[in-house]
Motif scaffolding. Structure first.
Motif, PDB file in Angstrom:
ATOM      1  N   SER A 284       0.989  -1.282  -0.144  1.00  0.00           N
ATOM      2  CA  SER A 284       0.022  -0.081   0.113  1.00  0.00           C
ATOM      3  C   SER A 284       0.997   1.220  -0.050  1.00  0.00           C
ATOM      4  CB  SER A 284      -1.010  -0.026   1.378  1.00  0.00           C
ATOM      5  OG  SER A 284      -1.780  -1.111   1.256  1.00  0.00           O
ATOM      6  N   LEU A 285       1.359   1.733  -1.279  1.00  0.00           N
ATOM      7  CA  LEU A 285       2.505   2.534  -1.424  1.00  0.00           C
ATOM      8  C   LEU A 285       1.848   4.052  -1.512  1.00  0.00           C
ATOM      9  CD1 LEU A 285       4.977   0.577  -3.435  1.00  0.00           C
ATOM     10  CD2 LEU A 285       4.393   0.528  -0.933  1.00  0.00           C
ATOM     11  N   GLY A 286       0.689   4.166  -1.652  1.00  0.00           N
ATOM     12  CA  GLY A 286       0.004   5.612  -1.866  1.00  0.00           C
ATOM     13  C   GLY A 286      -0.577   5.635  -3.122  1.00  0.00           C
ATOM     14  N   GLN A 287      -0.392   6.882  -3.900  1.00  0.00           N
ATOM     15  CA  GLN A 287      -1.099   7.220  -4.905  1.00  0.00           C
ATOM     16  C   GLN A 287      -0.806   6.208  -6.211  1.00  0.00           C
ATOM     17  OE1 GLN A 287      -1.872  11.374  -6.008  1.00  0.00           O
ATOM     18  NE2 GLN A 287      -0.637  10.725  -7.820  1.00  0.00           N
ATOM     19  N   LYS A 288       0.203   5.656  -6.143  1.00  0.00           N
ATOM     20  CA  LYS A 288       0.662   4.931  -7.268  1.00  0.00           C
ATOM     21  C   LYS A 288      -0.154   3.366  -7.303  1.00  0.00           C
ATOM     22  CE  LYS A 288       5.363   4.079  -5.401  1.00  0.00           C
ATOM     23  NZ  LYS A 288       6.557   4.156  -5.527  1.00  0.00           N
ATOM     24  N   THR A 289      -0.291   3.007  -6.102  1.00  0.00           N
ATOM     25  CA  THR A 289      -0.966   1.886  -5.969  1.00  0.00           C
ATOM     26  C   THR A 289      -2.489   1.787  -5.515  1.00  0.00           C
ATOM     27  OG1 THR A 289      -0.523   1.733  -3.582  1.00  0.00           O
ATOM     28  CG2 THR A 289       1.011   0.673  -5.156  1.00  0.00           C
ATOM     29  N   LYS A 290      -3.002   3.272  -5.517  1.00  0.00           N
ATOM     30  CA  LYS A 290      -4.414   3.554  -5.036  1.00  0.00           C
ATOM     31  C   LYS A 290      -4.873   3.382  -3.463  1.00  0.00           C
ATOM     32  CE  LYS A 290      -5.994   2.974  -9.825  1.00  0.00           C
ATOM     33  NZ  LYS A 290      -5.724   4.097 -10.440  1.00  0.00           N
ATOM     34  N   ARG A 291      -3.581   3.028  -2.777  1.00  0.00           N
ATOM     35  CA  ARG A 291      -3.892   2.998  -1.557  1.00  0.00           C
ATOM     36  C   ARG A 291      -2.639   3.260  -0.556  1.00  0.00           C
ATOM     37  NH1 ARG A 291      -6.300  -2.664   0.611  1.00  0.00           N
ATOM     38  NH2 ARG A 291      -4.099  -3.334   0.013  1.00  0.00           N
ATOM     39  N   GLY A 292      -2.771   3.969   0.321  1.00  0.00           N
ATOM     40  CA  GLY A 292      -1.761   4.106   1.381  1.00  0.00           C
ATOM     41  C   GLY A 292      -2.311   4.746   2.522  1.00  0.00           C
ATOM     42  N   ILE A 293      -1.812   5.935   2.909  1.00  0.00           N
ATOM     43  CA  ILE A 293      -2.526   6.512   4.098  1.00  0.00           C
ATOM     44  C   ILE A 293      -3.917   6.740   3.877  1.00  0.00           C
ATOM     45  CG2 ILE A 293      -2.370   8.675   5.920  1.00  0.00           C
ATOM     46  CD1 ILE A 293       0.788   8.409   4.993  1.00  0.00           C
ATOM     47  N   TYR A 294      -4.147   7.096   2.724  1.00  0.00           N
ATOM     48  CA  TYR A 294      -5.541   7.394   2.234  1.00  0.00           C
ATOM     49  C   TYR A 294      -5.920   6.562   0.940  1.00  0.00           C
ATOM     50  CZ  TYR A 294      -5.276  11.994   4.466  1.00  0.00           C
ATOM     51  OH  TYR A 294      -4.850  12.954   5.400  1.00  0.00           O
ATOM     52  N   GLN A 295      -7.294   6.421   1.156  1.00  0.00           N
ATOM     53  CA  GLN A 295      -7.723   5.450  -0.079  1.00  0.00           C
ATOM     54  C   GLN A 295      -9.029   6.284  -0.613  1.00  0.00           C
ATOM     55  OE1 GLN A 295      -9.387   1.643   1.331  1.00  0.00           O
ATOM     56  NE2 GLN A 295      -8.750   0.540  -0.650  1.00  0.00           N
ATOM     57  N   LYS A 296      -9.320   5.983  -1.777  1.00  0.00           N
ATOM     58  CA  LYS A 296     -10.413   6.502  -2.615  1.00  0.00           C
ATOM     59  C   LYS A 296     -11.162   5.577  -3.015  1.00  0.00           C
ATOM     60  CE  LYS A 296     -12.027   9.902  -5.691  1.00  0.00           C
ATOM     61  NZ  LYS A 296     -11.786  10.910  -6.964  1.00  0.00           N
ATOM     62  N   VAL A 297     -12.646   5.378  -2.188  1.00  0.00           N
ATOM     63  CA  VAL A 297     -13.507   4.449  -2.433  1.00  0.00           C
ATOM     64  C   VAL A 297     -14.506   5.165  -3.117  1.00  0.00           C
ATOM     65  CG1 VAL A 297     -14.991   2.666  -1.705  1.00  0.00           C
ATOM     66  CG2 VAL A 297     -12.918   2.931  -0.801  1.00  0.00           C
ATOM     67  N   GLY A 298     -14.823   5.088  -4.451  1.00  0.00           N
ATOM     68  CA  GLY A 298     -15.784   5.981  -5.281  1.00  0.00           C
ATOM     69  C   GLY A 298     -15.381   7.431  -5.142  1.00  0.00           C
ATOM     70  N   LYS A 299     -16.396   8.029  -4.668  1.00  0.00           N
ATOM     71  CA  LYS A 299     -16.013   9.538  -4.462  1.00  0.00           C
ATOM     72  C   LYS A 299     -15.569   9.764  -3.171  1.00  0.00           C
ATOM     73  CE  LYS A 299     -19.130  11.193  -8.188  1.00  0.00           C
ATOM     74  NZ  LYS A 299     -20.191  12.013  -8.589  1.00  0.00           N
ATOM     75  N   GLU A 300     -15.852   8.626  -2.241  1.00  0.00           N
ATOM     76  CA  GLU A 300     -15.466   9.207  -0.774  1.00  0.00           C
ATOM     77  C   GLU A 300     -13.830   8.802  -0.550  1.00  0.00           C
ATOM     78  OE1 GLU A 300     -17.409   7.425   3.185  1.00  0.00           O
ATOM     79  OE2 GLU A 300     -16.334   5.903   2.141  1.00  0.00           O
ATOM     80  N   ILE A 301     -13.190   9.573   0.240  1.00  0.00           N
ATOM     81  CA  ILE A 301     -11.937   9.520   0.713  1.00  0.00           C
ATOM     82  C   ILE A 301     -12.081   9.061   2.116  1.00  0.00           C
ATOM     83  CG2 ILE A 301      -9.735  11.058   1.284  1.00  0.00           C
ATOM     84  CD1 ILE A 301     -10.634  10.852  -1.765  1.00  0.00           C
TER      85      ILE A 301
END
Length: 843
Positions: A284-301
């Motif tokens: 979970s490496l961040g933006q490049k893996t679409k998940r890190g400290i944050y994750q976007k699910v649909g329109k929800e952060i």
């Protein structure tokens, strides 16, 4: 290096990873012939890896390329077949992964193929340049150095240049001049210490933020709410920035500090937190893996809850009282109140500032030549509004130093190491004979260098003479030449040297976002009159970007909340991804016709439009050359001014467009006329319609260029308009263009009196297209009306195709159609809705 003029004809980039490919992209943005090398593919085309990397450049946001077509200028190459090409390269930039063994192995492979004068630079974020140099052939080390581009290379201003012990001084100067003018960078000479300057300070700031977030029990999203724009840093703040950079990269840089800085007073804090290592281990490496400290699910952060080890909706906010406190203008009062306030958020903010100041003071002498370099490194590399020393000095040097001493003694700081003695000296005594009332590291005549206990002036390299007004630090006054005349709306002035001025007058707007109201129009007309009487040329240049956010018909700029393209690439990506919405909002806010509409003052609006059109025409037909010096936004009326000047000079990061259609209007300051004129002048076989159709789509969709290069493709800029890579050289180049026109015996163009129109046939063709879009529910009924009005104006009205008209004909059509649209309830609703919500309305 030899003594001949240094010219860069060709550059090779070794490594087609994220950074290597983007460095290559920015090189071709600057018209530099570029080779991009990678390992040969095991099967098929040996250059397959490079080709894939180049294709990916077209898809990335923010866009690494000024226009997608630039990708074809990157020449793919591989180490098996193409090493012989390196001999013709003036610069080779190695940009492979941050492993010493891989880099040194590559050096041994490529060194025999370098040209006689080739500069070889290793792009590294923190590895020892002297250690790397030891793997380079001894007889070539004088042409070896470190170079550190910040990500993404197109947008981030900072490049750190690091010498090894054998680096030739003249070589470094030549490379710096190339980076500054041709790639548009702010170059800092860094010492060969782990992570250099910006990453060393920036990563410590992140570690201090993590440390105190845990200490004060603040969630990641709360910390980001506190450490972004509220304290003058990018919206991505701390943890969102970590996600963008890559959590694996962040962990690597932290480990580099841990391994290389044994004995450092803060060494115990150079450790990857357990939760961060867990994310890295999971991939979970961040933006490049679409998940890190944050994750976007649909329109929800969603944000990571460390305790629960799961993602939860992100709802963290800064406390309202803390937000009000941070709005205070006086930095001394702000920091004093943060320190005195018992709220955990206030204590957290004081703590991260205190420890940052402490760290920078202790390490300044070992990592940077002077305080100016450290502060610019943080501003240019991390997007901070002010560097650490600027913030400290602005809040009161001696007072802050005393508080840091108290907190060290009380065991509150992250290290017990005392502040260096020079900190107290700069508070006790001022600079000899100059600015004796100023405490701190920055003075008018230079910035403090602990190693020599002196104040270092700025670089005297010839390239910096092109920066008439370079980026300023706290304590450096802004002295913009001598005033010719000044009103509440504009200032006309000129630059001076010790003996004379050069005959070029400069006009700068004083309105917020440099919007254009009647008072600015009066000022422009007065400036043209003055320039015709007493000056050789007129340049419109703003002391700060943007060039202009457009027309302000009711002097309502106080409703503008923002609008300048962000300095941080995260904000820029969001802006460019939502160009249409952004353009709509800017157009509505800059026009801000709500008050006029409610009062029914359409006649006043029409009079102002006529004044606007006359001013545009005056810029075109004045007896002296006019040059628009464009940086960042040039929207609506600002774009129309650009189009009517004899020449425009634009920075690469200029976002230009006629955006009025987004709020239900059309360009009426001469924009529609100008595009119709250009279509007629450039028409093949005398038929303007093919070009006019493209221009119609441009206006009807409120399209905003994503670069100055794209503005040329769209038609907002002319092919002859120069593009400047370094925004601090913009005025220098604009003045040179103005003088060149004057020296050539400038005369204004003859007025166009025989413009062929597309007429009724053109209108019918465009309306047919609009009907299909309306029936397919792609546009609304009101969209259809707006598009029809634009078509009517740009096609020259309901005339026989090929009929000849003059410019005044188009200008009258513009005014009439503008007022007709303005009078509709749906356009009024669009304007009101956008002003209220910041979002476009489709009705």
């Amino acid at each position: 290096m030899n003594n001949s003029k240094f010219m860069v004809r060709k550059v090779a980039v070794l490594g087609a990873g994220v950074m290597g490919a983007q460095i290559a992209a920015h090189l071709v943005n600057a018209n530099v012939e570029t080779l991009l090398f990678e390992l040969p593919a095991e099967q098929g085309d040996p250059n397959a890896s490079v080709i894939k990397a180049v294709e990916n450049l077209k898809k990335q946001e923010p866009a690494p390329l000024s226009v997608p077509a630039r990708a074809t200028s990157i020449q793919p190459a591989n180490y098996r077949q193409n090493l012989a090409l390196l001999k013709d390269c003036d610069i080779v930039i190695e940009a492979i992964a941050e492993r010493v063994d891989w880099k040194t192995g590559l050096y041994q492979q490529v060194a025999p193929h370098l040209g006689e004068h080739t500069i070889f630079a290793s792009n590294t974020s923190g590895l020892s340049i002297n250690q790397l140099a030891r793997a380079f052939p001894e007889n070539l080390r004088h042409r070896f150095c470190g170079i550190h581009f910040f990500n993404p290379p197109r947008y981030m201003h900072l490049v750190e240049l690091i010498a090894c012990q054998e680096s030739d001084a003249a070589m470094l100067d030549s490379l710096e001049e190339f980076l500054v003018t041709y790639l548009g960078k702010g170059v800092i000479r860094a010492k060969d210490t782990p992570n250099f300057i910006a990453n060393r300070v920036g990563v410590f700031s992140i570690l201090a933020t993590m440390h105190h977030a845990r200490e004060f029990a603040l969630g990641f999203d709360v910390v980001d709410a506190l450490t972004g724009p509220l304290i003058g840093r990018p919206k991505s703040a701390t943890f969102r920035t970590a996600d963008v950079v890559g959590l694996d990269i962040l962990a690597h840089v932290i480990n580099t500090m841990r391994d290389a800085l044994a004995g450092d007073p803060w060494h115990k804090h150079y450790a990857v937190p357990g939760w961060l290592q867990t994310l890295v281990d999971k991939g979970s490496l961040g933006q490049k893996t679409k998940r890190g400290i944050y994750q976007k699910v649909g329109k929800e952060i969603r944000v990571l809850d460390v305790g629960r080890q799961e993602y939860v909706p992100s709802a963290g906010e800064a406390d309202n009282d803390i937000k009000e406190l941070l709005k205070r203008k006086n930095p001394a009062d702000k920091l004093a109140e943060l320190r005195a306030n018992a709220h955990p958020q206030a204590q957290f903010l004081w703590a991260i500032f205190r420890d940052l100041f402490h760290y920078c003071a202790v390490h300044l002498g070992t990592i940077a030549d002077n305080a100016r370099d450290l502060d610019f490194a943080m501003r240019w590399g991390f997007g901070w509004n002010q560097g650490p020393f600027e913030t400290w000095q602005g809040a009161g040097w001696s007072k802050i130093a005393g508080w840091i001493d108290e907190d060290i003694a009380a065991g509150k700081s992250m290290s017990t190491t005392p502040l260096p003695e020079w900190v107290r000296d700069l508070g006790r005594q001022a600079s000899p004979a100059v600015n004796t009332d100023i405490e701190g590291v920055h003075r008018v005549h230079g910035s403090y260098a602990p190693a020599t206990n002196t104040f270092h002036p700025r670089s005297t390299l010839p390239v910096y003479r092109r920066q008439l007004f370079p980026d300023r630090l706290l304590g450096e006054p802004a002295q913009y030449g001598e005033t010719i005349f000044e009103t509440d709306a504009v200032r006309m002035w000129h630059t001076v040297d010790d003996t004379r001025h050069d005959g070029v007058a400069i006009l700068s707007f004083k309105s917020k976002m440099h919007t254009i109201g009647s008072d600015v129009l009066d000022g422009v007309q007065q400036a043209i009159d003055e320039a015709e009487r007493n000056w050789r040329a007129l340049v419109i240049w703003q002391t700060e970007p943007p060039f202009s956010a457009g027309a302000n018909l009711q002097k309502a700029t106080e409703r503008l909340k923002s609008g300048e393209p962000p300095s941080a690439f995260g904000l820029l990506a969001k802006k460019l991804k939502k160009t249409a919405q952004s353009a709509v909002l800017k157009a509505a806010r800059s026009l801000n016709l709500a008050d006029a509409l409610m009062a029914g003052k359409l006649a006043e609006v029409e009079a102002m439009i006529a004044q606007f059109q006359q001013t545009s025409q005056d810029l075109r037909y004045s007896m002296i050359p006019t040059v628009a010096a464009v940086d960042r936004l040039a929207l609506g009326g600002g774009c129309e001014f650009v189009m009517h000047c004899d020449r425009a000079v634009a920075t690469l990061e200029s976002y230009i467009g006629l955006v009025e259609a987004g709020v239900g209007l059309l360009p009426a300051g001469g924009g529609c006329k100008e595009l119709a004129l250009r279509a007629a002048q450039d028409a093949r076989n005398g038929d303007p319609f093919p070009l006019l159709k493209n221009y119609f789509q441009l206006v009807a969709t409120a399209q905003l260029s994503k670069s100055a290069e794209q503005a040329k493709e769209l038609g907002y800029l002319r092919r002859a308009d120069p593009i400047v890579m370094n925004r601090f050289e913009l005025l220098y180049v604009a003045k040179a263009q103005a003088l060149a026109l004057a020296e050539a015996g400038y005369r204004p163009p003859l007025r166009a009196r025989d413009i062929p129109v597309a007429g009724s046939t053109g209108i019918a063709t465009i309306k047919g297209m609009l009907v299909n879009m309306r029936e397919g529910n792609f546009i609304s009924e009101h969209d259809y009306l707006i598009g029809s009005k634009i078509a009517y104006v740009m096609c020259g009205g309901d005339l026989t195709p090929g009929s000849l008209v003059d410019e005044d004909w188009f200008l009258e059509l513009e005014r009439t159609a503008f007022i007709e649209l303005l009078a509709t309830e749906k356009t009024q609703a669009r304007i009101a809705h956008t002003l209220k919500t910041g979002k476009p309305l489709r009705n």
